[in-house]
Write a protein that holds these residues in place. Sequence first.
Motif, PDB file in Angstrom:
ATOM      1  N   ILE A 168       0.834  -1.205   0.000  1.00  0.00           N
ATOM      2  CA  ILE A 168       0.000   0.000   0.000  1.00  0.00           C
ATOM      3  C   ILE A 168       0.867   1.253   0.000  1.00  0.00           C
ATOM      4  N   LEU A 169       1.928   1.256   0.805  1.00  0.00           N
ATOM      5  CA  LEU A 169       2.840   2.406   0.848  1.00  0.00           C
ATOM      6  C   LEU A 169       3.500   2.613  -0.510  1.00  0.00           C
ATOM      7  N   THR A 170       3.870   1.530  -1.165  1.00  0.00           N
ATOM      8  CA  THR A 170       4.475   1.634  -2.493  1.00  0.00           C
ATOM      9  C   THR A 170       3.496   2.225  -3.491  1.00  0.00           C
ATOM     10  N   ALA A 171       2.250   1.770  -3.429  1.00  0.00           N
ATOM     11  CA  ALA A 171       1.218   2.300  -4.334  1.00  0.00           C
ATOM     12  C   ALA A 171       0.968   3.776  -4.065  1.00  0.00           C
ATOM     13  N   MET A 172       0.970   4.173  -2.801  1.00  0.00           N
ATOM     14  CA  MET A 172       0.824   5.584  -2.458  1.00  0.00           C
ATOM     15  C   MET A 172       1.975   6.390  -3.043  1.00  0.00           C
ATOM     16  N   GLY A 173       3.188   5.823  -2.949  1.00  0.00           N
ATOM     17  CA  GLY A 173       4.355   6.504  -3.483  1.00  0.00           C
ATOM     18  C   GLY A 173       4.296   6.695  -4.979  1.00  0.00           C
ATOM     19  N   ARG A 174       3.614   5.797  -5.673  1.00  0.00           N
ATOM     20  CA  ARG A 174       3.449   5.927  -7.117  1.00  0.00           C
ATOM     21  C   ARG A 174       2.372   6.941  -7.476  1.00  0.00           C
ATOM     22  N   LYS A 225      -8.636   2.528   2.814  1.00  0.00           N
ATOM     23  CA  LYS A 225      -8.551   3.624   3.782  1.00  0.00           C
ATOM     24  C   LYS A 225      -8.029   3.127   5.123  1.00  0.00           C
ATOM     25  N   THR A 226      -8.469   1.925   5.514  1.00  0.00           N
ATOM     26  CA  THR A 226      -7.982   1.341   6.766  1.00  0.00           C
ATOM     27  C   THR A 226      -6.475   1.080   6.688  1.00  0.00           C
ATOM     28  N   HIS A 227      -6.039   0.505   5.562  1.00  0.00           N
ATOM     29  CA  HIS A 227      -4.609   0.237   5.373  1.00  0.00           C
ATOM     30  C   HIS A 227      -3.806   1.532   5.376  1.00  0.00           C
ATOM     31  N   VAL A 228      -4.308   2.546   4.678  1.00  0.00           N
ATOM     32  CA  VAL A 228      -3.599   3.826   4.612  1.00  0.00           C
ATOM     33  C   VAL A 228      -3.465   4.424   6.013  1.00  0.00           C
ATOM     34  N   GLU A 252      -8.604  -1.011  -6.846  1.00  0.00           N
ATOM     35  CA  GLU A 252      -8.681  -1.781  -8.085  1.00  0.00           C
ATOM     36  C   GLU A 252      -7.447  -2.658  -8.272  1.00  0.00           C
ATOM     37  N   THR A 253      -6.291  -2.141  -7.891  1.00  0.00           N
ATOM     38  CA  THR A 253      -5.048  -2.884  -8.059  1.00  0.00           C
ATOM     39  C   THR A 253      -5.023  -4.147  -7.209  1.00  0.00           C
ATOM     40  N   PHE A 254      -5.513  -4.041  -5.980  1.00  0.00           N
ATOM     41  CA  PHE A 254      -5.423  -5.175  -5.051  1.00  0.00           C
ATOM     42  C   PHE A 254      -6.756  -5.908  -4.870  1.00  0.00           C
ATOM     43  N   PHE A 255      -7.756  -5.514  -5.655  1.00  0.00           N
ATOM     44  CA  PHE A 255      -9.053  -6.189  -5.637  1.00  0.00           C
ATOM     45  C   PHE A 255      -9.670  -6.199  -4.234  1.00  0.00           C
ATOM     46  N   VAL A 256      -9.653  -5.030  -3.610  1.00  0.00           N
ATOM     47  CA  VAL A 256     -10.278  -4.867  -2.298  1.00  0.00           C
ATOM     48  C   VAL A 256     -11.177  -3.639  -2.347  1.00  0.00           C
ATOM     49  N   SER A 257     -11.959  -3.437  -1.297  1.00  0.00           N
ATOM     50  CA  SER A 257     -12.850  -2.286  -1.256  1.00  0.00           C
ATOM     51  C   SER A 257     -12.066  -1.019  -0.915  1.00  0.00           C
TER      52      SER A 257
END
Length: 233
Positions: free
Chosen positions: A171-177, A196-199, A186-191
Amino acid sequence: MAVPGDQIRVALIDDQQLVRAGFRMVIDSQPDMSVVIEASDGDQGVREIARVGCDIVLMDVQMPRLNGIDATRRLTDMGDTPKVVVLTTFDNDDYVMNAISAGASGFLLKDADPEQLLAAIRTVHRGDAVMAPKATQKLLRHVGPLLRDGSDPGKKRPSLPAELTPREVEILTAMGRGLSNSEIAETFFVSEATVKTHVGRVLAKTQSRDRVQAVILAFQIGLVRPEDLLRGV
């Protein structure tokens, strides 16, 4: 002018009267936000914010008496302070990096169109994303090399917190991108709620004030490289 409690209260701190007038016209045209403070230098702005209060500050960098970076630092030191969005032309990467260090939560190009201005204010106020992904990507294309090279040789480079789970690292890597919450979902097939919880957990475990700070960390520890953004990865 009375401001209803559900409105976003904005402070404009810029030494150019025409810039303030243009931003005020756009902001005050919206039912959910209003300009409550105008100041032509950082010192006046900090004093007015302490007296009146606001939610979001649009802060210029180069101003007389007290520049935007030092003004941002003063606001951060005050504790429970509004989020600062730095107005920039990206003509000086050192300004941007110093503003990040001072506590800025976002960045906005001075020539942004009205839709971008309003979207940035609402996004920062929500707290679920600091800036639109394209704006974050543009910022990092400019300052990414500085983040990796390090402007202070004596400063220890941060490391990846051991508390992060493998998914939180992703998730941190995706945020960095520069991906938005919906794009991460959409990337990780989750809601999006799960994202938001992960972030939130990523911000807490990395001790990041906001999304910009987490993105900067992703670059500093090497999870994301400037060339990844240039390739559109």
